[in-house]
Motif scaffolding. Structure first.
Motif, PDB file in Angstrom:
ATOM      1  N   GLN A 431       0.825  -1.206   0.000  1.00 17.22           N
ATOM      2  CA  GLN A 431       0.000   0.000   0.000  1.00 17.22           C
ATOM      3  C   GLN A 431       0.863   1.260   0.000  1.00 17.22           C
ATOM      4  O   GLN A 431       0.590   2.218  -0.710  1.00 17.22           O
ATOM      5  CB  GLN A 431      -0.924   0.016   1.216  1.00 17.22           C
ATOM      6  CG  GLN A 431      -2.188  -0.806   1.006  1.00 17.22           C
ATOM      7  CD  GLN A 431      -3.042  -0.827   2.245  1.00 17.22           C
ATOM      8  OE1 GLN A 431      -2.534  -0.780   3.362  1.00 17.22           O
ATOM      9  NE2 GLN A 431      -4.350  -0.920   2.071  1.00 17.22           N
ATOM     10  N   PHE A 433       3.941   1.558  -1.039  1.00 13.19           N
ATOM     11  CA  PHE A 433       4.632   1.680  -2.323  1.00 13.19           C
ATOM     12  C   PHE A 433       3.689   2.248  -3.370  1.00 13.19           C
ATOM     13  O   PHE A 433       4.063   3.117  -4.163  1.00 13.19           O
ATOM     14  CB  PHE A 433       5.174   0.312  -2.756  1.00 13.19           C
ATOM     15  CG  PHE A 433       5.859   0.327  -4.104  1.00 13.19           C
ATOM     16  CD1 PHE A 433       6.889   1.218  -4.371  1.00 13.19           C
ATOM     17  CD2 PHE A 433       5.471  -0.556  -5.095  1.00 13.19           C
ATOM     18  CE1 PHE A 433       7.521   1.232  -5.604  1.00 13.19           C
ATOM     19  CE2 PHE A 433       6.096  -0.547  -6.339  1.00 13.19           C
ATOM     20  CZ  PHE A 433       7.124   0.353  -6.597  1.00 13.19           C
ATOM     21  N   TYR A 434       2.461   1.783  -3.350  1.00 14.35           N
ATOM     22  CA  TYR A 434       1.474   2.265  -4.309  1.00 14.35           C
ATOM     23  C   TYR A 434       1.298   3.779  -4.187  1.00 14.35           C
ATOM     24  O   TYR A 434       1.255   4.501  -5.180  1.00 14.35           O
ATOM     25  CB  TYR A 434       0.146   1.544  -4.089  1.00 14.35           C
ATOM     26  CG  TYR A 434      -0.879   1.762  -5.180  1.00 14.35           C
ATOM     27  CD1 TYR A 434      -0.750   1.131  -6.408  1.00 14.35           C
ATOM     28  CD2 TYR A 434      -1.978   2.582  -4.972  1.00 14.35           C
ATOM     29  CE1 TYR A 434      -1.686   1.319  -7.408  1.00 14.35           C
ATOM     30  CE2 TYR A 434      -2.921   2.775  -5.969  1.00 14.35           C
ATOM     31  CZ  TYR A 434      -2.778   2.132  -7.187  1.00 14.35           C
ATOM     32  OH  TYR A 434      -3.704   2.326  -8.180  1.00 14.35           O
ATOM     33  N   CYS A 435       1.211   4.255  -2.942  1.00 13.41           N
ATOM     34  CA  CYS A 435       1.020   5.698  -2.712  1.00 13.41           C
ATOM     35  C   CYS A 435       2.277   6.484  -3.070  1.00 13.41           C
ATOM     36  O   CYS A 435       2.196   7.521  -3.738  1.00 13.41           O
ATOM     37  CB  CYS A 435       0.657   5.964  -1.254  1.00 13.41           C
ATOM     38  SG  CYS A 435      -0.931   5.284  -0.770  1.00 13.41           S
ATOM     39  N   THR A 436       3.428   6.025  -2.593  1.00 14.34           N
ATOM     40  CA  THR A 436       4.649   6.793  -2.841  1.00 14.34           C
ATOM     41  C   THR A 436       5.001   6.760  -4.329  1.00 14.34           C
ATOM     42  O   THR A 436       5.569   7.713  -4.845  1.00 14.34           O
ATOM     43  CB  THR A 436       5.846   6.282  -2.008  1.00 14.34           C
ATOM     44  OG1 THR A 436       5.985   4.881  -2.210  1.00 14.34           O
ATOM     45  CG2 THR A 436       5.650   6.556  -0.539  1.00 14.34           C
ATOM     46  N   GLN A 437       4.637   5.703  -5.027  1.00  9.44           N
ATOM     47  CA  GLN A 437       4.884   5.658  -6.466  1.00  9.44           C
ATOM     48  C   GLN A 437       4.049   6.708  -7.204  1.00  9.44           C
ATOM     49  O   GLN A 437       4.307   7.051  -8.337  1.00  9.44           O
ATOM     50  CB  GLN A 437       4.601   4.250  -7.016  1.00  9.44           C
ATOM     51  CG  GLN A 437       5.503   3.865  -8.205  1.00  9.44           C
ATOM     52  CD  GLN A 437       5.362   4.767  -9.417  1.00  9.44           C
ATOM     53  OE1 GLN A 437       4.268   4.971  -9.924  1.00  9.44           O
ATOM     54  NE2 GLN A 437       6.482   5.324  -9.889  1.00  9.44           N
ATOM     55  N   ARG A 438       3.043   7.222  -6.533  1.00  8.50           N
ATOM     56  CA  ARG A 438       2.258   8.310  -7.125  1.00  8.50           C
ATOM     57  C   ARG A 438       2.728   9.671  -6.624  1.00  8.50           C
ATOM     58  O   ARG A 438       2.046  10.669  -6.802  1.00  8.50           O
ATOM     59  CB  ARG A 438       0.771   8.116  -6.814  1.00  8.50           C
ATOM     60  CG  ARG A 438       0.176   6.828  -7.365  1.00  8.50           C
ATOM     61  CD  ARG A 438       0.213   6.789  -8.884  1.00  8.50           C
ATOM     62  NE  ARG A 438      -0.411   5.586  -9.424  1.00  8.50           N
ATOM     63  CZ  ARG A 438       0.260   4.593 -10.021  1.00  8.50           C
ATOM     64  NH1 ARG A 438       1.574   4.665 -10.152  1.00  8.50           N
ATOM     65  NH2 ARG A 438      -0.385   3.535 -10.490  1.00  8.50           N
ATOM     66  N   GLY A 439       3.860   9.692  -5.914  1.00  4.91           N
ATOM     67  CA  GLY A 439       4.438  10.951  -5.459  1.00  4.91           C
ATOM     68  C   GLY A 439       4.005  11.361  -4.060  1.00  4.91           C
ATOM     69  O   GLY A 439       4.460  12.360  -3.521  1.00  4.91           O
ATOM     70  N   ILE A 440       3.105  10.583  -3.445  1.00  2.00           N
ATOM     71  CA  ILE A 440       2.597  10.931  -2.110  1.00  2.00           C
ATOM     72  C   ILE A 440       3.655  10.544  -1.063  1.00  2.00           C
ATOM     73  O   ILE A 440       4.231   9.459  -1.147  1.00  2.00           O
ATOM     74  CB  ILE A 440       1.267  10.188  -1.848  1.00  2.00           C
ATOM     75  CG1 ILE A 440       0.225  10.625  -2.887  1.00  2.00           C
ATOM     76  CG2 ILE A 440       0.763  10.432  -0.442  1.00  2.00           C
ATOM     77  CD1 ILE A 440      -1.016   9.751  -2.932  1.00  2.00           C
ATOM     78  N   SER A 441       3.918  11.433  -0.098  1.00  2.00           N
ATOM     79  CA  SER A 441       4.933  11.124   0.910  1.00  2.00           C
ATOM     80  C   SER A 441       4.452   9.986   1.804  1.00  2.00           C
ATOM     81  O   SER A 441       3.255   9.758   1.952  1.00  2.00           O
ATOM     82  CB  SER A 441       5.224  12.362   1.761  1.00  2.00           C
ATOM     83  OG  SER A 441       4.096  12.670   2.553  1.00  2.00           O
ATOM     84  N   THR A 442       5.406   9.292   2.413  1.00  2.00           N
ATOM     85  CA  THR A 442       5.052   8.184   3.302  1.00  2.00           C
ATOM     86  C   THR A 442       4.136   8.667   4.425  1.00  2.00           C
ATOM     87  O   THR A 442       3.160   8.010   4.777  1.00  2.00           O
ATOM     88  CB  THR A 442       6.326   7.562   3.905  1.00  2.00           C
ATOM     89  OG1 THR A 442       7.225   7.273   2.847  1.00  2.00           O
ATOM     90  CG2 THR A 442       6.018   6.286   4.665  1.00  2.00           C
ATOM     91  N   ASP A 444       2.014  11.229   4.464  1.00  2.00           N
ATOM     92  CA  ASP A 444       0.647  11.446   3.983  1.00  2.00           C
ATOM     93  C   ASP A 444      -0.031  10.118   3.651  1.00  2.00           C
ATOM     94  O   ASP A 444      -1.235   9.959   3.849  1.00  2.00           O
ATOM     95  CB  ASP A 444       0.650  12.326   2.723  1.00  2.00           C
ATOM     96  CG  ASP A 444       0.943  13.782   3.051  1.00  2.00           C
ATOM     97  OD1 ASP A 444       0.945  14.101   4.256  1.00  2.00           O
ATOM     98  OD2 ASP A 444       1.166  14.570   2.126  1.00  2.00           O
TER      99      ASP A 444
END
Lengths: 482, 254
Positions: A431, A433-442, A444
């Motif tokens: 989960q 990785f999915y978010c951070t791969q979209r540029g979202i910080s860990t 957030d």
């Protein structure tokens, strides 16, 4: 350990942000518990005879009891003789009459917590009965409420002004013999809130109380009693933060709710007491008895809680569904981080016909936190067509924490329909990785995932409280709101 | 845009990529094909910054930056986008919130003003129309209860909204019916431009009927053993991976 896990550990390892201590002068009775202590507390509050008698009976009963041991909680023994049972902020006269009479240091404390009383009075439209340590220091909007016949005041004031109501209702939901901590509270309670809504009155504002433990080694024992008379409605908010202390502090509150025919009570809590440090030192021990009685037909009681603080939480807000068609609800988010332990849940006791209950519990465990859901659904023979739906979800952050579920179901009427669903999931690296791969910080990402998990419960909170709840989750997990 | 030199990657001590070389220029579409276990998905994950892989040798440069030294979110903010083979579910988090957060983080990085709710909604309406998606999709929780096709479509939606520079599609064709496949291909084709590079990781040639690559690479046992034009994919389809394997072995022997 991977970087993502390390980041997760850093995020959830942030320090408690409400850890400060106000150097107020306090007025305490000596350490320890005896009949004399109780007489002293009662005398300090200038209580009528019936109140002292009740306290003493509770104390006598408490002496015969032992601490409950069934909870999934581990802590060193508590020395009940090493606790101060009463402390009140010292004031120049008998008591403050307006905000200007209040110790400025105290007002600053509230400001640090983000609850400026003055602003709240004007802007939020929330009547605040602020319990600072043990004596209520400010009560606002009283007059407006009084016009409608609503009584909202410190418990100690109600004892003097409305002794008939107190005598009629006190202890009728949680008797002084109920359990170890409730008996201790009954004997020693220092103050709390009292609320009465007369028949057919809809309380026009959210009633709110902020509890705060401040004086060193002072167990705080509040007692809250809320009565909604026939067809009355009230929504009550309770929010808590406590400053950082090294020694464990005992907290054993009792809340009693009574809903008469057609009445509705919504009770929401956000609890963010000091959870102890990263090594598990210090923190509040929170042993609370909260119970509502749907005494009349078609009455409705809901508990919503967001529990992010305390080293130990032992709390089961319950509803007795006595009247026919009564509805009981329990919505809970409990978060344990560091070495926090929570054993929390609810009891729904179905007595009346066509009674319905809903239980939605969301447990979040991080760090070394241990989170247990414990819930009882009891359907008595008289409860024809009783219905219950329970959903109990756990979310794990990291691999050192734990989630446990202890459901108890007792059904004595064959027409009952009881459903229980449970799930456990982990905020995985997938989960994140999915978010951070979209540029979202860990940071957030964690905040977003946790908020998403709690969404169904937050929806039950009043708007401004939902924001507060998100903030508290933020403080407990990331340090700032995402 | 992307230069990979002698890349060796292991997981739990087991070597998956063994000296991979790849050069991708802006404006190009590369297809990386190979049988299961050849290391295709590992390559995609490593480029996107997935944890848990050990890089034992080699380098990867993305727009003159050491890609392997960048955090996952830095890569994403600098325009690396991975369309996941198995998109994860995030219950309770709406696609609108998720994508708005992502978009504004990336816009900030690019020096663009953040979009407010109204501008964001207009943008989404536009993009979703192109993908034949219902607006109600926005309020659904990310991938929660989605069908396989919906998950893939959600990946494509994110791709078109975030406008990446380097686009990696990991088995995006798997689990799609022919109509959905065409739609996905149309979206990818519409993204083709001189400033953007696309890497298609796929097992089958099917997708390449719709997205015609400039170059096709055959990945086998962690190495690219053959590269060629779009025709290579069709030969593979005809003869299977065994054919390239036999050819490469015989070449090595010779």
């Amino acid at each position: 350990m991977s970087t993502a896990t390390k980041q997760l550990d850093e995020l959830i390892g942030r320090e408690y942000q409400h850890g400060f201590y106000s150097p107020l002068q306090t007025d305490s009775v000596p350490r320890g518990l005896s009949e004399d202590t109780i007489r002293l507390i009662s005398a300090k509050k200038n209580e009528p005879e019936f109140m002292l008698d009740w306290r003493l009976k509770a104390y006598q009963h408490w002496l015969t009891m032992a601490e409950p041991r069934w909870a999934n909680l581990h802590h060193p023994p508590i020395d009940y003789q090493d606790i101060f049972y009463y402390s009140a902020p010292k004031s120049e006269k008998d008591g403050p009459h307006s905000l200007t009479d209040i110790d400025p240091e105290l007002l600053r404390t509230y400001e640090k917590l983000g609850i400026p009383l003055k602003e709240q009075e004007v802007l939020a439209g929330v009547a605040v009965d602020a319990v600072f340590d043990s004596v209520s220091v400010a009560t606002t909007f009283k007059e407006k409420l009084a016009e409608l016949g609503i009584i909202f005041c410190p418990f100690s004031e109600a004892v003097h002004k409305h002794p008939d109501l107190i005598q009629q209702y006190l202890g009728t939901v949680v008797p002084y013999t109920d359990n170890f901590y409730a008996s201790l509270n009954s004997a020693t309670f220092s103050d709390g809130s009292f609320c009465y809504i007369p028949p057919d009155v809809r309380c026009p504002m959210e009633l709110s109380t902020y509890f705060r433990i401040n004086a060193k080694n002072t167990g705080q024992f509040e007692r809250t009693l809320i009565i909604a008379d026939e067809n009355a409605y009230v929504s009550y908010l309770e929010g808590c933060t406590a400053p950082m202390r090294d020694e464990n502090q005992l907290h054993a509150a009792v809340v009693e709710l009574i809903a008469l025919e057609g009445a509705r009570i919504k009770y929401a809590t956000v609890q963010n007491w000091y959870p102890g440090d990263k090594q598990g030192r210090g923190g509040i021990y929170n042993f609370v008895t909260k119970r509502g009685d749907c005494r009349g037909n078609n009455s409705h009681i809901s508990w919503t809680q967001v529990e992010t603080g305390s080293a130990i939480t032992w709390k089961y807000p319950s509803v007795i569904l006595r009247g026919d068609n009564a509805i009981g609800e329990f919505y809970s988010v409990a978060l344990t981080n560091y070495f926090q332990q929570a054993d929390t849940g609810t009891k729904m006791i179905h007595i009346g016909r066509n009674t319905k209950s809903t239980v939605l519990s969301k447990g979040i465990s991080a760090g070394h936190g241990q989170n247990s859901y414990r819930g009882l659904i009891k359907v008595l023979p008289s409860a024809e067509n009783a219905r219950n739906y329970t959903q109990c979800d756990s979310l794990l952050l990291g691999d050192k924490c734990g989630a446990h579920t202890f459901p108890y179901i007792e059904v004595k009427n064959p027409s009952a329909k009881v459903e229980h669903e449970a799930s456990t999931s982990r905020i995985g690296e997938d989960q994140l990785f999915y978010c951070t791969q979209r540029g979202i910080s860990t940071e957030d990402a964690v905040s977003m995932i946790v908020s998403g998990f709690c969404k169904a419960v937050f929806q039950e909170l009043p708007m401004e409280f939902a924001v507060e709840a998100q903030k508290l989750l933020g403080v407990s997990l990331e340090g700032s709101t995402g | 845009m992307l230069t990979i030199n002698n890349l060796h990657v292991a997981i739990d001590g087991k070597e998956i990529l063994r000296g991979l070389n790849l050069n991708v220029n802006a404006g190009e579409v590369h297809a990386i094909m190979g049988p299961n276990g050849s290391g295709k998905s590992t390559l995609a994950q490593v480029l996107a910054g997935r944890e848990g892989y050990q890089i034992t040798a080699g380098s990867a440069y993305y727009m003159e930056q050491d890609l392997l030294a960048m955090t996952t979110e830095q890569r994403a903010r600098d325009g690396v986008f991975l369309a996941f083979q198995y998109p994860v579910e995030i219950p309770g988090v709406s696609i609108a919130l998720f994508l708005k957060t992502a978009l504004n983080t990336i816009r900030k990085q690019r020096g663009l003003p953040e979009l407010d709710a109204i501008d964001f909604l207009n943008l989404m309406r536009n993009k979703m129309q192109q993908l034949d998606m219902d607006e109600s999709f926005l309020s659904r929780a990310v991938n929660d209860g989605f069908s396989g096709g919906e998950k893939k479509r959600n990946e494509i939606l994110q791709m078109t909204v975030l406008e990446p520079k380097l686009l990696i599609l990991d088995e995006t064709d798997s689990g799609l019916d022919i109509d959905a496949l065409k739609l996905v291909a149309d979206s990818v084709n519409s993204m083709r431009n001189p400033n953007r590079a696309i890497i298609l990781v796929t097992h089958y040639q099917r997708l390449l009927d719709y997205i015609v690559p400039d170059l096709v690479h055959v990945l086998l046992q962690g190495r690219i053993i053959k590269s060629g034009g779009a025709a290579l994919a069709r030969e593979l389809e005809k003869h299977g991976y065994g054919w390239v394997e036999a050819e490469s072995t015989s070449r090595q022997v010779a």
